[in-house]
Design a protein around this motif. Structure first.
Motif, PDB file in Angstrom:
ATOM      1  N   ALA A 161       0.839  -1.220   0.000  1.00  0.00           N
ATOM      2  CA  ALA A 161       0.000   0.000   0.000  1.00  0.00           C
ATOM      3  C   ALA A 161       0.860   1.252   0.000  1.00  0.00           C
ATOM      4  O   ALA A 161       0.555   2.238  -0.708  1.00  0.00           O
ATOM      5  CB  ALA A 161      -0.910  -0.004   1.222  1.00  0.00           C
ATOM      6  N   LEU A 162       1.961   1.193   0.780  1.00  0.00           N
ATOM      7  CA  LEU A 162       2.885   2.330   0.844  1.00  0.00           C
ATOM      8  C   LEU A 162       3.539   2.585  -0.513  1.00  0.00           C
ATOM      9  O   LEU A 162       3.672   3.736  -0.967  1.00  0.00           O
ATOM     10  CB  LEU A 162       3.941   2.050   1.914  1.00  0.00           C
ATOM     11  N   LYS A 163       3.911   1.477  -1.161  1.00  0.00           N
ATOM     12  CA  LYS A 163       4.546   1.587  -2.477  1.00  0.00           C
ATOM     13  C   LYS A 163       3.577   2.242  -3.483  1.00  0.00           C
ATOM     14  O   LYS A 163       3.957   3.105  -4.282  1.00  0.00           O
ATOM     15  CB  LYS A 163       4.947   0.194  -2.984  1.00  0.00           C
ATOM     16  N   LYS A 164       2.349   1.797  -3.403  1.00  0.00           N
ATOM     17  CA  LYS A 164       1.349   2.345  -4.329  1.00  0.00           C
ATOM     18  C   LYS A 164       1.118   3.839  -4.070  1.00  0.00           C
ATOM     19  O   LYS A 164       0.956   4.623  -5.000  1.00  0.00           O
ATOM     20  CB  LYS A 164       0.018   1.608  -4.169  1.00  0.00           C
ATOM     21  N   LYS A 165       1.133   4.145  -2.789  1.00  0.00           N
ATOM     22  CA  LYS A 165       0.906   5.543  -2.404  1.00  0.00           C
ATOM     23  C   LYS A 165       2.031   6.431  -2.934  1.00  0.00           C
ATOM     24  O   LYS A 165       1.791   7.521  -3.483  1.00  0.00           O
ATOM     25  CB  LYS A 165       0.834   5.640  -0.878  1.00  0.00           C
ATOM     26  N   VAL A 166       3.253   5.960  -2.744  1.00  0.00           N
ATOM     27  CA  VAL A 166       4.422   6.714  -3.210  1.00  0.00           C
ATOM     28  C   VAL A 166       4.384   6.833  -4.736  1.00  0.00           C
ATOM     29  O   VAL A 166       4.641   7.902  -5.305  1.00  0.00           O
ATOM     30  CB  VAL A 166       5.726   6.034  -2.735  1.00  0.00           C
ATOM     31  N   ALA A 167       4.057   5.699  -5.362  1.00  0.00           N
ATOM     32  CA  ALA A 167       3.984   5.709  -6.828  1.00  0.00           C
ATOM     33  C   ALA A 167       2.895   6.675  -7.318  1.00  0.00           C
ATOM     34  O   ALA A 167       3.082   7.401  -8.304  1.00  0.00           O
ATOM     35  CB  ALA A 167       3.697   4.303  -7.334  1.00  0.00           C
ATOM     36  N   ALA A 168       1.804   6.702  -6.605  1.00  0.00           N
ATOM     37  CA  ALA A 168       0.681   7.581  -6.999  1.00  0.00           C
ATOM     38  C   ALA A 168       1.047   9.053  -6.833  1.00  0.00           C
ATOM     39  O   ALA A 168       0.694   9.893  -7.653  1.00  0.00           O
ATOM     40  CB  ALA A 168      -0.545   7.257  -6.172  1.00  0.00           C
ATOM     41  N   LYS A 169       1.813   9.318  -5.774  1.00  0.00           N
ATOM     42  CA  LYS A 169       2.190  10.718  -5.521  1.00  0.00           C
ATOM     43  C   LYS A 169       3.061  11.268  -6.639  1.00  0.00           C
ATOM     44  O   LYS A 169       2.976  12.439  -6.992  1.00  0.00           O
ATOM     45  CB  LYS A 169       2.956  10.815  -4.197  1.00  0.00           C
ATOM     46  N   GLY A 170       3.855  10.490  -7.181  1.00  0.00           N
ATOM     47  CA  GLY A 170       4.784  10.934  -8.220  1.00  0.00           C
ATOM     48  C   GLY A 170       4.118  11.323  -9.515  1.00  0.00           C
ATOM     49  O   GLY A 170       4.743  11.908 -10.391  1.00  0.00           O
ATOM     50  N   LYS A 171       2.834  11.062  -9.648  1.00  0.00           N
ATOM     51  CA  LYS A 171       2.177  11.320 -10.928  1.00  0.00           C
ATOM     52  C   LYS A 171       1.615  12.736 -11.045  1.00  0.00           C
ATOM     53  O   LYS A 171       1.242  13.173 -12.107  1.00  0.00           O
ATOM     54  CB  LYS A 171       1.031  10.329 -11.117  1.00  0.00           C
ATOM     55  N   VAL A 172       1.559  13.395  -9.887  1.00  0.00           N
ATOM     56  CA  VAL A 172       0.806  14.661  -9.880  1.00  0.00           C
ATOM     57  C   VAL A 172       1.509  15.730 -10.721  1.00  0.00           C
ATOM     58  O   VAL A 172       2.683  15.987 -10.552  1.00  0.00           O
ATOM     59  CB  VAL A 172       0.627  15.159  -8.435  1.00  0.00           C
ATOM     60  N   GLY A 173       0.714  16.392 -11.604  1.00  0.00           N
ATOM     61  CA  GLY A 173       1.159  17.569 -12.339  1.00  0.00           C
ATOM     62  C   GLY A 173       2.354  17.331 -13.227  1.00  0.00           C
ATOM     63  O   GLY A 173       3.209  18.204 -13.345  1.00  0.00           O
ATOM     64  N   MET A 174       2.422  16.254 -13.863  1.00  0.00           N
ATOM     65  CA  MET A 174       3.593  15.928 -14.666  1.00  0.00           C
ATOM     66  C   MET A 174       3.350  16.205 -16.152  1.00  0.00           C
ATOM     67  O   MET A 174       2.245  16.552 -16.539  1.00  0.00           O
ATOM     68  CB  MET A 174       3.982  14.458 -14.419  1.00  0.00           C
ATOM     69  N   PRO A 175       4.409  16.052 -16.946  1.00  0.00           N
ATOM     70  CA  PRO A 175       4.359  16.574 -18.315  1.00  0.00           C
ATOM     71  C   PRO A 175       3.108  16.217 -19.124  1.00  0.00           C
ATOM     72  O   PRO A 175       2.577  17.073 -19.801  1.00  0.00           O
ATOM     73  CB  PRO A 175       5.598  15.947 -18.954  1.00  0.00           C
ATOM     74  N   ARG A 176       2.706  15.000 -19.048  1.00  0.00           N
ATOM     75  CA  ARG A 176       1.588  14.663 -19.940  1.00  0.00           C
ATOM     76  C   ARG A 176       0.247  15.191 -19.404  1.00  0.00           C
ATOM     77  O   ARG A 176      -0.674  15.386 -20.170  1.00  0.00           O
ATOM     78  CB  ARG A 176       1.511  13.142 -20.135  1.00  0.00           C
ATOM     79  N   GLY A 177       0.199  15.384 -18.117  1.00  0.00           N
ATOM     80  CA  GLY A 177      -1.024  15.964 -17.545  1.00  0.00           C
ATOM     81  C   GLY A 177      -0.927  17.475 -17.584  1.00  0.00           C
ATOM     82  O   GLY A 177      -0.541  18.105 -16.625  1.00  0.00           O
ATOM     83  N   THR A 178      -1.220  18.068 -18.731  1.00  0.00           N
ATOM     84  CA  THR A 178      -1.045  19.524 -18.888  1.00  0.00           C
ATOM     85  C   THR A 178      -2.092  20.325 -18.144  1.00  0.00           C
ATOM     86  O   THR A 178      -1.895  21.503 -17.880  1.00  0.00           O
ATOM     87  CB  THR A 178      -1.117  19.903 -20.378  1.00  0.00           C
ATOM     88  N   GLY A 179      -3.163  19.687 -17.813  1.00  0.00           N
ATOM     89  CA  GLY A 179      -4.219  20.450 -17.147  1.00  0.00           C
ATOM     90  C   GLY A 179      -5.076  21.192 -18.148  1.00  0.00           C
ATOM     91  O   GLY A 179      -6.288  21.223 -18.056  1.00  0.00           O
ATOM     92  N   GLY A 180      -4.417  21.793 -19.127  1.00  0.00           N
ATOM     93  CA  GLY A 180      -5.167  22.513 -20.156  1.00  0.00           C
ATOM     94  C   GLY A 180      -5.992  21.573 -21.002  1.00  0.00           C
ATOM     95  O   GLY A 180      -7.039  21.945 -21.524  1.00  0.00           O
ATOM     96  N   GLU A 181      -5.502  20.349 -21.147  1.00  0.00           N
ATOM     97  CA  GLU A 181      -6.246  19.378 -21.966  1.00  0.00           C
ATOM     98  C   GLU A 181      -7.596  19.075 -21.332  1.00  0.00           C
ATOM     99  O   GLU A 181      -8.615  19.030 -21.991  1.00  0.00           O
ATOM    100  CB  GLU A 181      -5.427  18.089 -22.100  1.00  0.00           C
ATOM    101  N   SER A 182      -7.536  18.903 -20.038  1.00  0.00           N
ATOM    102  CA  SER A 182      -8.793  18.594 -19.372  1.00  0.00           C
ATOM    103  C   SER A 182      -9.585  19.881 -19.083  1.00  0.00           C
ATOM    104  O   SER A 182     -10.714  19.848 -18.691  1.00  0.00           O
ATOM    105  CB  SER A 182      -8.513  17.857 -18.067  1.00  0.00           C
ATOM    106  N   GLY A 183      -8.911  21.009 -19.281  1.00  0.00           N
ATOM    107  CA  GLY A 183      -9.616  22.274 -19.152  1.00  0.00           C
ATOM    108  C   GLY A 183      -9.313  22.969 -17.842  1.00  0.00           C
ATOM    109  O   GLY A 183      -9.698  22.488 -16.782  1.00  0.00           O
ATOM    110  N   SER A 184      -8.580  24.054 -17.943  1.00  0.00           N
ATOM    111  CA  SER A 184      -8.386  24.856 -16.735  1.00  0.00           C
ATOM    112  C   SER A 184      -9.739  25.418 -16.322  1.00  0.00           C
ATOM    113  O   SER A 184     -10.628  25.596 -17.144  1.00  0.00           O
ATOM    114  CB  SER A 184      -7.423  26.002 -17.031  1.00  0.00           C
ATOM    115  N   ASP A 185      -9.878  25.802 -15.066  1.00  0.00           N
ATOM    116  CA  ASP A 185     -11.178  26.264 -14.602  1.00  0.00           C
ATOM    117  C   ASP A 185     -11.379  27.718 -15.015  1.00  0.00           C
ATOM    118  O   ASP A 185     -11.299  28.640 -14.214  1.00  0.00           O
ATOM    119  CB  ASP A 185     -11.269  26.099 -13.085  1.00  0.00           C
ATOM    120  N   TYR A 186     -11.600  27.906 -16.282  1.00  0.00           N
ATOM    121  CA  TYR A 186     -11.781  29.240 -16.844  1.00  0.00           C
ATOM    122  C   TYR A 186     -13.046  29.888 -16.306  1.00  0.00           C
ATOM    123  O   TYR A 186     -13.122  31.097 -16.149  1.00  0.00           O
ATOM    124  CB  TYR A 186     -11.834  29.142 -18.367  1.00  0.00           C
ATOM    125  N   THR A 187     -14.010  29.033 -15.988  1.00  0.00           N
ATOM    126  CA  THR A 187     -15.276  29.562 -15.450  1.00  0.00           C
ATOM    127  C   THR A 187     -15.035  30.249 -14.108  1.00  0.00           C
ATOM    128  O   THR A 187     -15.579  31.327 -13.856  1.00  0.00           O
ATOM    129  CB  THR A 187     -16.293  28.431 -15.290  1.00  0.00           C
TER     130      THR A 187
END
Lengths: 244, 228
Positions: free
Chosen positions: A130-156
């Motif tokens: 569970a700890l390994k998964k948690k650490v692995a999951a944390k590393g994914k946040v805000g990384m290159p492929r997740g531009t945020g703009g693709e899913s839409g910044s909260d322009y509203t």
């Protein structure tokens, strides 16, 4: 004999007509004056500084180790942690017996300690996993492929903040609980190309203040993400602006 | 907020008050314009009539030309005095013991004097006609406007209480709109009061001129007619 009929007052009708024309001219002049003369209110310029990026819809999208070209394997399904099981019954419980033979008691103790050790190791393994998964999951946040703009910044939300600030300066109303539901269409250059009043309580003064707020907000808004056309609804009330 | 929006957005009471004040203003401006030209003409023609009166020695000649100065109150006085004088002379001439003049003992000159006084009163009434409306507008319009303001503020505060917001942005528009009623009341009242005072002054001057003319007329009558 002196008679009043000698002095017919014919000028009063003409004077009344002139007076009506005069008042109409004054009223027209006042309306023209309001339109021609710029508002003399003190200018209060609001400088907006967006310190952080706007929130994205899915913050976990992307991976820091990815460059954006490699294939991403499908994530493993999460294995449920081993459920706690009651040890299988081995005959009669030794606690039940009043008199237990010494050999049987020793064997039972050994098997119990083995069982406890097994359960502990399973628990440790599950916690580690569970700890390994948690650490692995944390590393994914805000990384290159997740531009945020693709899913839409909260322009509203961004637009909402600008409209709210502008509305605070222009709000005026006369009815008790006025409201206006507006749908805005913003083009790729950040210009409001369409303002549609979908619903209104009918307070003309309030509607005018909303229109002024939109015009004021338009001066400070930036283009939508990806320079796409944005369309969103907002509800204006005396209490503030609500996203629809 | 635009004026057109203000007039359409106010409540019924404030709308009624504004309408009433606008009517007051329209009527008082009509009276102001009418009276201004009337009194101005009266002054001009009175001056011309007096010139003509002193240049012409004969009453019958003046009476024949009096229509040229119809707007002057002095012309009306002269016509009335002359008419009375003519009637007296005709009456005296018809008597068997006629001595050739007006009998002052029997009140001949007094008759002319009364006729002149009556004509003066009628002329003053004519000149002062409608000016009472200006006085009424001047004295009541601010109060009517104030009533509209008080009512507007009351309605605004009730609205604020229901909304629950007490920010300046919410409170100010209602009060500003209510205050417009007082402003309109003052706009209607100020010119009315100014014009009323101006006209009263001008009418007083004309009354003095009429009194002077009456005295002069009576003197002439007594000197030239009754003394014969």
């Amino acid at each position: 004999m002196y008679q009043l009929v000698h002095h017919k007052e014919t000028g009063l009708g003409i004077s009344a007509l002139l007076s009506v024309v005069f008042h109409a001219a004054v009223f027209a002049f006042l309306i023209w004056w309001q339109q021609m003369v710029p508002n003399l209110d003190p200018v209060e310029i609001t400088y907006y500084v967006d310190v952080v990026n706007l929130p994205v819809t899915d913050p976990r999208s992307g991976n820091p180790t990815q460059t954006g070209n490699e294939d991403v394997p499908a994530p493993q399904p999460e294995t449920p942690p081993p459920a706690m099981t009651v040890p299988a019954a081995t005959g009669k419980s030794p606690l039940v017996k009043k008199s237990v033979p010494l050999e049987d008691s020793k064997a039972f103790q050994e098997s119990l300690s083995k069982l406890e050790g097994k359960v502990d190791s399973q628990r440790q393994a599950a916690a580690f996993e569970a700890l390994k998964k948690k650490v692995a999951a944390k590393g994914k946040v805000g990384m290159p492929r997740g531009t945020g703009g693709e899913s839409g910044s909260d322009y509203t939300a961004y637009l909402h903040s600008r409209l709210k600030d502008a509305f605070g300066k222009t709000i005026k109303y006369q009815s008790k609980n006025p409201f206006v539901m507006v749908r805005l269409t913003i083009d790729g250059d950040g210009r409001i190309i369409r303002t549609r009043f979908e619903k209104s309580s009918g307070d003309g003064v309030f509607e005018l203040s909303v229109t002024r707020a939109i015009t004021l907000a338009e001066q400070s808004i930036v283009p939508p993400p990806g320079r796409s056309v944005y369309e969103g609804g907002f509800v204006f009330k005396p209490q503030g602006v609500i996203q629809r | 907020m635009g004026l057109e929006l203000f007039f359409t957005g106010t409540g019924l009471v404030v709308k009624g008050v504004l309408l009433l004040l606008i009517i007051f203003s329209v009527v008082s401006w009509a009276i102001i314009m009418f009276k201004f030209f009337q009194i101005q003409k009266a002054f001009t023609e009175s001056g011309r009539f007096m010139d003509f009166f002193w240049k012409t020695k004969r009453f019958d000649t003046i009476a024949a030309q009096a229509d040229r100065f119809a707007s002057s109150p002095l012309t009306a006085l002269f016509n009335e005095g002359y008419s009375e004088l003519k009637q007296l002379m005709e009456a005296e001439g018809a008597k068997p013991d006629h001595g050739g003049g007006v009998n002052t003992d029997l009140g001949g000159v007094a008759n002319v004097s009364r006729a002149l006084r009556r004509a003066t009163n009628l002329e003053v009434n004519r000149l002062e006609k409608y000016t009472t409306f200006l006085a009424t507008t001047g004295s009541t319009s601010p109060f009517i406007g104030l009533f509209g303001t008080v009512w507007g503020i009351m309605v605004a505060f009730i609205g604020i209480g229901k909304t629950g917001s007490a920010s300046l942005a919410v409170v100010a528009p209602g009060i500003a709109e209510a205050l417009i009623a007082t402003a309109v009341g003052l706009v209607a009242a100020i010119p009315a009061v100014m014009a009323y005072n101006h006209f009263q002054h001008k009418i007083r001057v004309l009354i003095k001129e009429m009194d002077s003319f009456s005295t002069e007329f009576l003197n002439i009558v007594q000197r030239n007619v009754a003394g014969k």
